[in-house]
Scaffold this motif. Structure first.
Motif, mmCIF file in Angstrom:
data_model
loop_
_atom_site.group_PDB
_atom_site.id
_atom_site.type_symbol
_atom_site.label_atom_id
_atom_site.label_comp_id
_atom_site.label_asym_id
_atom_site.label_seq_id
_atom_site.Cartn_x
_atom_site.Cartn_y
_atom_site.Cartn_z
ATOM 1 N N PHE A 18 0.817 -1.210 0.000
ATOM 2 C CA PHE A 18 0.000 0.000 0.000
ATOM 3 C C PHE A 18 0.853 1.264 0.000
ATOM 4 N N LEU A 19 2.039 1.201 0.558
ATOM 5 C CA LEU A 19 2.955 2.341 0.448
ATOM 6 C C LEU A 19 3.354 2.560 -1.011
ATOM 7 N N ASP A 35 -3.549 10.600 1.380
ATOM 8 C CA ASP A 35 -3.465 9.171 1.645
ATOM 9 C C ASP A 35 -4.859 8.563 1.638
ATOM 10 N N GLY A 36 -4.918 7.269 1.471
ATOM 11 C CA GLY A 36 -6.140 6.496 1.625
ATOM 12 C C GLY A 36 -7.290 6.960 0.763
ATOM 13 N N GLU A 37 -8.484 6.953 1.355
ATOM 14 C CA GLU A 37 -9.692 7.305 0.620
ATOM 15 C C GLU A 37 -9.635 8.731 0.090
ATOM 16 N N GLY A 38 -9.064 9.636 0.859
ATOM 17 C CA GLY A 38 -8.942 11.014 0.396
ATOM 18 C C GLY A 38 -8.112 11.105 -0.868
ATOM 19 N N LEU A 39 -7.035 10.364 -0.917
ATOM 20 C CA LEU A 39 -6.166 10.333 -2.088
ATOM 21 C C LEU A 39 -6.924 9.777 -3.293
ATOM 22 N N VAL A 40 -7.619 8.692 -3.087
ATOM 23 C CA VAL A 40 -8.387 8.071 -4.168
ATOM 24 C C VAL A 40 -9.464 9.029 -4.667
ATOM 25 N N ARG A 60 -5.908 -2.372 3.756
ATOM 26 C CA ARG A 60 -4.802 -1.585 4.301
ATOM 27 C C ARG A 60 -5.042 -1.207 5.757
ATOM 28 N N ASN A 61 -6.230 -0.699 6.061
ATOM 29 C CA ASN A 61 -6.489 -0.248 7.429
ATOM 30 C C ASN A 61 -6.429 -1.379 8.443
ATOM 31 N N LEU A 85 -2.665 -12.107 2.024
ATOM 32 C CA LEU A 85 -1.501 -11.582 1.309
ATOM 33 C C LEU A 85 -1.727 -11.652 -0.195
ATOM 34 N N GLU A 86 -2.148 -12.808 -0.668
ATOM 35 C CA GLU A 86 -2.374 -12.987 -2.104
ATOM 36 C C GLU A 86 -3.433 -12.015 -2.623
ATOM 37 N N ALA A 87 -4.532 -11.871 -1.901
ATOM 38 C CA ALA A 87 -5.598 -10.955 -2.325
ATOM 39 C C ALA A 87 -5.105 -9.511 -2.341
ATOM 40 N N ALA A 88 -4.373 -9.118 -1.309
ATOM 41 C CA ALA A 88 -3.875 -7.748 -1.227
ATOM 42 C C ALA A 88 -2.897 -7.455 -2.356
ATOM 43 N N LEU A 89 -1.933 -8.351 -2.556
ATOM 44 C CA LEU A 89 -0.925 -8.101 -3.588
ATOM 45 C C LEU A 89 -1.529 -8.113 -4.985
#
Length: 119
Positions: A26-27, A44-49, A83-84, A98-102
């Motif tokens: 996520f970084l 960052d996060g939702e604000g960034l999106v 991420r949170n 891990l697999e889902a996140a990546l």
């Protein structure tokens, strides 16, 4: 897999630090969004999106509104759900998480590259 993402997470995966690998992914995503759209460091996060894909965003003005909303919802959801969880608590990640996140972060990174061509 995105080269920067791979380089960032492989050492952590080899050390079985799955939660750290998720945070690192996520970084990479956050930095890619900031650098691609020339956004300040504090976003960052939702604000960034929302700055990039939100309804009032000036980015991607010609993108289909439904696609823009779907992209916003997908990325925002990833920050909120995945991420949170690993950034704001002491959770050990499973291999499935891990697999889902990546995979999800990698897809977002690919989309960011693809969307560069869209004004």
């Amino acid at each position: 897999m995105d080269e920067e993402l791979r380089d960032a997470v492989v050492p952590l995966i080899k050390a079985r630090q799955f939660d750290s690998a998720i945070r690192k992914a996520f970084l990479v995503l956050t930095e890619r969004l900031r650098s691609t759209y020339t956004l300040p460091k504090g976003t960052d996060g939702e604000g960034l999106v929302n700055i990039v894909f939100g309804q009032t965003s000036k980015h991607h003005a010609t993108m289909d509104p439904g696609q823009k909303l779907a992209q916003r919802n997908f990325m925002s959801g990833l920050y909120g759900v995945i991420r949170n969880k690993f950034s704001h608590g002491d959770h050990e990640a499973s291999i499935a998480e891990l697999e889902a996140a990546l995979s999800s972060v990698n897809l977002c990174l690919k989309n960011i590259e693809d969307f560069k061509a869209v004004p």
